[in-house]
Motif scaffolding. Structure first.
Motif, mmCIF file in Angstrom:
data_model
loop_
_atom_site.group_PDB
_atom_site.id
_atom_site.type_symbol
_atom_site.label_atom_id
_atom_site.label_comp_id
_atom_site.label_asym_id
_atom_site.label_seq_id
_atom_site.Cartn_x
_atom_site.Cartn_y
_atom_site.Cartn_z
ATOM 1 N N SER A 362 35.468 43.883 45.057
ATOM 2 C CA SER A 362 34.484 44.924 45.361
ATOM 3 C C SER A 362 33.471 44.419 46.381
ATOM 4 O O SER A 362 32.371 44.976 46.505
ATOM 5 C CB SER A 362 33.782 45.371 44.070
ATOM 6 N N ASP A 363 33.842 43.368 47.099
ATOM 7 C CA ASP A 363 33.004 42.820 48.174
ATOM 8 C C ASP A 363 33.437 43.333 49.539
ATOM 9 O O ASP A 363 32.892 42.913 50.564
ATOM 10 C CB ASP A 363 33.054 41.299 48.170
ATOM 11 N N GLY A 364 34.454 44.206 49.580
ATOM 12 C CA GLY A 364 34.921 44.747 50.846
ATOM 13 C C GLY A 364 36.110 44.027 51.429
ATOM 14 O O GLY A 364 36.501 44.326 52.564
ATOM 15 N N TYR A 365 36.719 43.102 50.686
ATOM 16 C CA TYR A 365 37.807 42.300 51.224
ATOM 17 C C TYR A 365 39.020 42.320 50.304
ATOM 18 O O TYR A 365 38.896 42.421 49.080
ATOM 19 C CB TYR A 365 37.346 40.850 51.458
ATOM 20 N N VAL A 366 40.184 42.211 50.941
ATOM 21 C CA VAL A 366 41.442 42.012 50.234
ATOM 22 C C VAL A 366 41.754 40.525 50.266
ATOM 23 O O VAL A 366 41.580 39.867 51.301
ATOM 24 C CB VAL A 366 42.579 42.812 50.913
ATOM 25 N N TYR A 367 42.220 39.984 49.153
ATOM 26 C CA TYR A 367 42.526 38.559 49.044
ATOM 27 C C TYR A 367 44.036 38.371 48.964
ATOM 28 O O TYR A 367 44.721 39.059 48.208
ATOM 29 C CB TYR A 367 41.832 37.951 47.811
ATOM 30 N N GLN A 368 44.526 37.437 49.761
ATOM 31 C CA GLN A 368 45.972 37.176 49.784
ATOM 32 C C GLN A 368 46.402 36.453 48.529
ATOM 33 O O GLN A 368 45.876 35.395 48.184
ATOM 34 C CB GLN A 368 46.329 36.325 51.006
ATOM 35 N N GLY A 369 47.375 37.038 47.832
ATOM 36 C CA GLY A 369 48.032 36.343 46.732
ATOM 37 C C GLY A 369 49.322 35.737 47.268
ATOM 38 O O GLY A 369 49.317 34.798 48.029
ATOM 39 N N ARG A 370 50.450 36.338 46.891
ATOM 40 C CA ARG A 370 51.718 35.863 47.466
ATOM 41 C C ARG A 370 51.977 36.459 48.850
ATOM 42 O O ARG A 370 52.859 36.003 49.571
ATOM 43 C CB ARG A 370 52.866 36.168 46.518
ATOM 44 N N GLY A 371 51.226 37.486 49.197
ATOM 45 C CA GLY A 371 51.276 37.982 50.561
ATOM 46 C C GLY A 371 52.404 38.946 50.835
ATOM 47 O O GLY A 371 53.077 39.460 49.929
ATOM 48 N N TRP A 372 52.618 39.187 52.131
ATOM 49 C CA TRP A 372 53.570 40.192 52.586
ATOM 50 C C TRP A 372 55.029 39.788 52.420
ATOM 51 O O TRP A 372 55.901 40.660 52.344
ATOM 52 C CB TRP A 372 53.334 40.513 54.062
ATOM 53 N N HIS A 373 55.321 38.501 52.381
ATOM 54 C CA HIS A 373 56.710 38.070 52.596
ATOM 55 C C HIS A 373 57.393 37.438 51.378
ATOM 56 O O HIS A 373 58.586 37.145 51.454
ATOM 57 C CB HIS A 373 56.758 37.088 53.766
ATOM 58 N N TRP A 374 56.653 37.226 50.258
ATOM 59 C CA TRP A 374 57.243 36.492 49.147
ATOM 60 C C TRP A 374 57.228 37.308 47.863
ATOM 61 O O TRP A 374 56.263 38.021 47.565
ATOM 62 C CB TRP A 374 56.500 35.168 48.931
ATOM 63 N N VAL A 375 58.295 37.209 47.103
ATOM 64 C CA VAL A 375 58.423 37.918 45.825
ATOM 65 C C VAL A 375 57.319 37.468 44.874
ATOM 66 O O VAL A 375 57.065 36.271 44.727
ATOM 67 C CB VAL A 375 59.803 37.670 45.200
#
Length: 455
Positions: A362-375
């Motif tokens: 809720s700070d205005g940002y998306v945080y990368q977890g496993r991202g776009w390319h990994w299951v």
């Protein structure tokens, strides 16, 4: 490559034990210069121009030759002066409290324009909007000019600091362009703060503290800087950015240092370059959300070997974290929540990594977890079919605030479609539809029922 472009390719140099490369260090310098006891007339904007913050031909065509400041102002101590000199001669990037990295050159050039518009100096070229010219228009125009033919990056990349508490070294995460993320952030901030100063010439230290939320009681809240993309979009559109890039290209065409860049560029191609530069910048930095990379929130390494996804995917599964149960409203709090979730998923659940593809603060940002390319490991039985997006907090009784909802619904998902990562006819489902769980909470689930693609 033209010599004056070379300096723009490096953002940071090895740490030297100087004050941290943090926005608060810059604000302390501003406060020292503005102190009634300092007995100095020089501003931080003057120092920026003198030390190389306006070294490009286009910037000088608008603001003139830089002032001569032969010695360090007595209001600054030797370490502050050395840091400022290094930042404006070399890399120029500092870490802001919202977790973003900001290039000082375009930021302070925009502030210089704002001060001059408020009556503190001349602006030399009336054919361009000086606020856009010295912050982003020249940088965009030259970046897309030099990358004609498909060679080289035009925008980005982002990067990571070695230590968010004592930032000294900043490392880019990919091939450099003339407009890396730090320059884009600094340019947008320069436009916004320069525009504010032109209409209300308040003290710079207060302006910067209020905007970045540094040391003024907003550390646990969301500072205005986290809205830079939205607010810049208001000032830059529709068509404004393209218009200003084109105007700046026409200025560069007649300046001796830059004539060779446009020697074989016709009028139609000039217009096409400006259109593409404005479109690509807007899509990347205005319409898409900023995604905090793993190295910025302090992620542990992935355990094992990640499995690649086959893109584009067809689904998005919405979650809430439940624990942490409270929404995070600052970079520090959201980064702590990310580390806590990763520890739980790895050490307690026994997973290879944090399960979500992306996590929303809720700070205005998306945080990368496993991202776009990994299951991921977010929706059992469906992890390879879609992205798992988790909102930090327990949203059983009330949904996230409207801005945080929009971050995914109106920004992340449309951007994923444009980038070819998500099918245009994607489906949205709540975690509870795919298994025995209350996730993503009753209130958030009722919200996503209204989204495009919900089935």
């Amino acid at each position: 490559m033209i010599p004056w472009l070379l300096a723009a390719l490096s953002l940071c140099t090895p740490g030297t034990g100087l004050p941290p490369r943090h926005m608060d260090s810059i604000i302390r310098m501003v406060e020292a210069l503005e102190s009634p006891h300092a007995n100095v007339t020089v501003t931080i904007a003057d120092l920026a121009l003198a030390l190389g913050g306006c070294s490009t031909p286009g910037c000088r065509a608008v603001l003139g030759e830089p002032p001569h400041i032969p010695t360090a102002p007595p209001a600054l101590n030797p370490d502050q002066w050395q840091l400022l000199t290094r930042l404006l001669h070399r890399d120029g990037a500092v870490l802001a409290p919202d977790g973003s990295t900001v290039a000082l050159g375009p930021l302070l050039a925009g502030i210089a324009v704002g001060l001059r518009r408020a009556g503190e100096g001349p602006i030399l070229n009336a054919s361009v909007d000086p606020l856009f010219a010295v912050t982003i228009a020249e940088a965009l125009g030259t970046s897309f000019l030099t990358a004609r033919g498909g060679d080289g990056a035009t925008l980005g990349p982002g990067g990571c600091w070695d230590d968010v508490d004592d930032p000294q070294n900043y490392t880019l995460l990919g091939p450099p362009s003339l407009v890396p993320d730090a320059v884009a952030n600094g340019a947008m901030d320069g436009v916004l703060l320069g525009n504010r100063l032109a209409g209300d010439p308040i003290r710079l230290a207060k302006l910067l503290r209020d905007y970045y939320g540094t040391g003024n009681g907003t550390k646990e809240g969301r500072p205005p800087s986290s809205y830079r993309r939205r607010d810049f979009g208001v000032l830059a559109g529709p068509g404004k950015l393209e218009e200003e890039v084109l105007a700046m290209l026409r200025v560069l065409r007649v300046l001796p240092p830059t004539r060779e860049l446009l020697e074989d560029v016709g009028a139609e191609e000039e217009v096409a370059i400006a259109r593409r530069a404005a479109r690509d910048f807007t899509e990347r930095y205005v319409e898409c959300p900023a995604i905090v990379p793993r190295c910025m929130w302090g992620a542990r390494p992935y355990r094992g070997t990640p499995k690649p996804l086959s893109l584009p995917l067809g689904s998005v599964y919405i979650h809430h974290t439940f624990s942490p149960g409270a929404p995070c409203r600052s970079f520090a709090a959201c980064a702590r929540a990310m580390r806590a979730m990763q520890r739980f998923h790895q050490d307690t659940r026994g997973w290879d990594d944090i399960g979500y593809s992306f996590v929303v603060g809720s700070d205005g940002y998306v945080y990368q977890g496993r991202g776009w390319h990994w299951v991921g490991a977010h929706t059992k039985g469906y992890n390879s079919r879609g992205y798992g997006v988790g909102y930090i907090g327990d949203f059983s009784a009330a949904p996230p605030d409207a801005d945080t909802i929009a971050l995914v619904r109106d920004e992340l998902l449309p951007c994923a479609v444009r980038a070819g990562r998500l099918r245009h006819n994607y489906t949205v489902r709540g975690h509870r539809q795919m298994g025995h769980t209350d996730c993503p909470g009753e209130s958030l689930f009722r919200e996503i029922e209204t989204w495009r693609g919900f089935v």
